[in-house]
Design a protein around this motif. Structure first.
Motif, PDB file in Angstrom:
ATOM      1  N   ILE A   1      14.037  10.113   3.627  1.00  0.00           N
ATOM      2  CA  ILE A   1      12.839  10.871   3.988  1.00  0.00           C
ATOM      3  C   ILE A   1      11.844  10.818   2.830  1.00  0.00           C
ATOM      4  O   ILE A   1      12.216  11.000   1.676  1.00  0.00           O
ATOM      5  N   VAL A   2      10.591  10.573   3.162  1.00  0.00           N
ATOM      6  CA  VAL A   2       9.525  10.571   2.158  1.00  0.00           C
ATOM      7  C   VAL A   2       8.860  11.948   2.199  1.00  0.00           C
ATOM      8  O   VAL A   2       8.289  12.320   3.224  1.00  0.00           O
ATOM      9  N   PRO A   3       8.946  12.710   1.106  1.00  0.00           N
ATOM     10  CA  PRO A   3       8.279  14.018   1.094  1.00  0.00           C
ATOM     11  C   PRO A   3       6.773  13.852   1.307  1.00  0.00           C
ATOM     12  O   PRO A   3       6.149  12.965   0.709  1.00  0.00           O
TER      13      PRO A   3
ATOM     14  N   MET B   1       0.843  -1.196   0.000  1.00  0.00           N
ATOM     15  CA  MET B   1       0.000   0.000   0.000  1.00  0.00           C
ATOM     16  C   MET B   1       0.872   1.236   0.000  1.00  0.00           C
ATOM     17  O   MET B   1       2.079   1.149   0.210  1.00  0.00           O
ATOM     18  N   SER B   2       0.268   2.381  -0.194  1.00  0.00           N
ATOM     19  CA  SER B   2       1.008   3.637  -0.163  1.00  0.00           C
ATOM     20  C   SER B   2       1.324   4.019   1.281  1.00  0.00           C
ATOM     21  O   SER B   2       0.713   3.500   2.225  1.00  0.00           O
ATOM     22  N   VAL B   3       2.266   4.920   1.427  1.00  0.00           N
ATOM     23  CA  VAL B   3       2.594   5.431   2.766  1.00  0.00           C
ATOM     24  C   VAL B   3       1.344   6.033   3.398  1.00  0.00           C
ATOM     25  O   VAL B   3       1.042   5.781   4.567  1.00  0.00           O
ATOM     26  N   GLU B   4       0.603   6.808   2.625  1.00  0.00           N
ATOM     27  CA  GLU B   4      -0.612   7.437   3.135  1.00  0.00           C
ATOM     28  C   GLU B   4      -1.626   6.398   3.608  1.00  0.00           C
ATOM     29  O   GLU B   4      -2.208   6.530   4.691  1.00  0.00           O
ATOM     30  N   ALA B   5      -1.846   5.343   2.824  1.00  0.00           N
ATOM     31  CA  ALA B   5      -2.798   4.298   3.197  1.00  0.00           C
ATOM     32  C   ALA B   5      -2.337   3.559   4.444  1.00  0.00           C
ATOM     33  O   ALA B   5      -3.148   3.235   5.316  1.00  0.00           O
ATOM     34  N   LEU B   6      -1.039   3.305   4.547  1.00  0.00           N
ATOM     35  CA  LEU B   6      -0.505   2.613   5.719  1.00  0.00           C
ATOM     36  C   LEU B   6      -0.711   3.452   6.979  1.00  0.00           C
ATOM     37  O   LEU B   6      -1.160   2.943   8.006  1.00  0.00           O
TER      38      LEU B   6
ATOM     39  N   ASP C   1       1.748   8.433  -3.299  1.00  0.00           N
ATOM     40  CA  ASP C   1       2.380   7.804  -4.466  1.00  0.00           C
ATOM     41  C   ASP C   1       3.465   6.792  -4.118  1.00  0.00           C
ATOM     42  O   ASP C   1       3.774   5.927  -4.931  1.00  0.00           O
ATOM     43  N   VAL C   2       4.055   6.907  -2.929  1.00  0.00           N
ATOM     44  CA  VAL C   2       5.167   6.035  -2.556  1.00  0.00           C
ATOM     45  C   VAL C   2       4.614   4.732  -1.976  1.00  0.00           C
ATOM     46  O   VAL C   2       3.864   4.736  -0.997  1.00  0.00           O
ATOM     47  N   ALA C   3       4.997   3.617  -2.608  1.00  0.00           N
ATOM     48  CA  ALA C   3       4.518   2.309  -2.173  1.00  0.00           C
ATOM     49  C   ALA C   3       5.401   1.743  -1.065  1.00  0.00           C
ATOM     50  O   ALA C   3       6.620   1.875  -1.103  1.00  0.00           O
ATOM     51  N   VAL C   4       4.754   1.128  -0.098  1.00  0.00           N
ATOM     52  CA  VAL C   4       5.456   0.407   0.967  1.00  0.00           C
ATOM     53  C   VAL C   4       5.356  -1.070   0.607  1.00  0.00           C
ATOM     54  O   VAL C   4       4.268  -1.575   0.341  1.00  0.00           O
ATOM     55  N   GLY C   5       6.509  -1.746   0.585  1.00  0.00           N
ATOM     56  CA  GLY C   5       6.516  -3.146   0.200  1.00  0.00           C
ATOM     57  C   GLY C   5       7.088  -4.045   1.276  1.00  0.00           C
ATOM     58  O   GLY C   5       7.590  -3.578   2.305  1.00  0.00           O
ATOM     59  N   ASP C   6       7.032  -5.329   1.027  1.00  0.00           N
ATOM     60  CA  ASP C   6       7.535  -6.325   1.960  1.00  0.00           C
ATOM     61  C   ASP C   6       9.000  -6.059   2.287  1.00  0.00           C
ATOM     62  O   ASP C   6       9.817  -5.839   1.403  1.00  0.00           O
ATOM     63  N   GLY C   7       9.312  -6.034   3.572  1.00  0.00           N
ATOM     64  CA  GLY C   7      10.684  -5.846   4.021  1.00  0.00           C
ATOM     65  C   GLY C   7      11.098  -4.401   4.220  1.00  0.00           C
ATOM     66  O   GLY C   7      12.208  -4.137   4.692  1.00  0.00           O
ATOM     67  N   ASP C   8      10.236  -3.445   3.873  1.00  0.00           N
ATOM     68  CA  ASP C   8      10.584  -2.041   4.072  1.00  0.00           C
ATOM     69  C   ASP C   8      10.707  -1.724   5.554  1.00  0.00           C
ATOM     70  O   ASP C   8      10.058  -2.345   6.405  1.00  0.00           O
ATOM     71  N   ARG C   9      11.550  -0.734   5.842  1.00  0.00           N
ATOM     72  CA  ARG C   9      11.751  -0.258   7.209  1.00  0.00           C
ATOM     73  C   ARG C   9      11.320   1.202   7.261  1.00  0.00           C
ATOM     74  O   ARG C   9      11.848   2.029   6.521  1.00  0.00           O
ATOM     75  N   LEU C  10      10.349   1.486   8.128  1.00  0.00           N
ATOM     76  CA  LEU C  10       9.825   2.839   8.259  1.00  0.00           C
ATOM     77  C   LEU C  10      10.087   3.387   9.647  1.00  0.00           C
ATOM     78  O   LEU C  10      10.021   2.655  10.641  1.00  0.00           O
ATOM     79  N   GLU C  11      10.388   4.659   9.695  1.00  0.00           N
ATOM     80  CA  GLU C  11      10.428   5.400  10.951  1.00  0.00           C
ATOM     81  C   GLU C  11       9.380   6.485  10.820  1.00  0.00           C
ATOM     82  O   GLU C  11       9.385   7.253   9.850  1.00  0.00           O
TER      83      GLU C  11
ATOM     84  N   LYS D   1       0.447  15.024  10.368  1.00  0.00           N
ATOM     85  CA  LYS D   1       1.132  15.320  11.625  1.00  0.00           C
ATOM     86  C   LYS D   1       2.371  14.483  11.871  1.00  0.00           C
ATOM     87  O   LYS D   1       2.845  14.400  12.999  1.00  0.00           O
ATOM     88  N   VAL D   2       2.893  13.834  10.821  1.00  0.00           N
ATOM     89  CA  VAL D   2       4.074  12.991  10.995  1.00  0.00           C
ATOM     90  C   VAL D   2       5.069  13.205   9.862  1.00  0.00           C
ATOM     91  O   VAL D   2       4.718  13.685   8.785  1.00  0.00           O
ATOM     92  N   ALA D   3       6.294  12.817  10.132  1.00  0.00           N
ATOM     93  CA  ALA D   3       7.328  12.721   9.103  1.00  0.00           C
ATOM     94  C   ALA D   3       7.644  11.233   8.965  1.00  0.00           C
ATOM     95  O   ALA D   3       7.612  10.489   9.953  1.00  0.00           O
ATOM     96  N   VAL D   4       7.938  10.800   7.739  1.00  0.00           N
ATOM     97  CA  VAL D   4       8.188   9.383   7.487  1.00  0.00           C
ATOM     98  C   VAL D   4       9.531   9.198   6.777  1.00  0.00           C
ATOM     99  O   VAL D   4       9.835   9.896   5.814  1.00  0.00           O
ATOM    100  N   GLU D   5      10.300   8.247   7.293  1.00  0.00           N
ATOM    101  CA  GLU D   5      11.535   7.826   6.651  1.00  0.00           C
ATOM    102  C   GLU D   5      11.318   6.386   6.198  1.00  0.00           C
ATOM    103  O   GLU D   5      10.877   5.550   6.976  1.00  0.00           O
TER     104      GLU D   5
END
Length: 67
Positions: free
Chosen positions: A40-42, A16-21, A48-58, A31-35
């Motif tokens: 850094i994800v603008p 899913m997208s960062v927004e959907a997640l 538009d940015v997809a999060v996939g299996d194995g990704d690491r998010l802060e 209200k958040v910043a995401v790496e």
């Protein structure tokens, strides 16, 4: 898919997208910043940015305060 979010493994049914997640987690994307994978994800690309299996998010929440 399995994703590490702030050092904790979470499992989701599909990519899913960062927004959907964030929305799925009950987090207001405004209200958040995401790496993602040490980059850094603008905010303008959250949908538009997809999060996939194995990704690491802060995910960092902004907290206001002061005198």
């Amino acid at each position: 898919m399995k994703v590490m979010i702030n050092g904790e493994e979470k499992t989701f049914a599909e990519s899913m997208s960062v927004e959907a997640l964030l929305t799925d987690l009950g987090i207001d994307p405004r209200k958040v910043a995401v790496e993602r994978n040490l980059e850094i994800v603008p905010k303008s690309t959250y949908a538009d940015v997809a999060v996939g299996d194995g990704d690491r998010l802060e995910v960092v929440h902004f907290i206001g305060g002061g005198c």
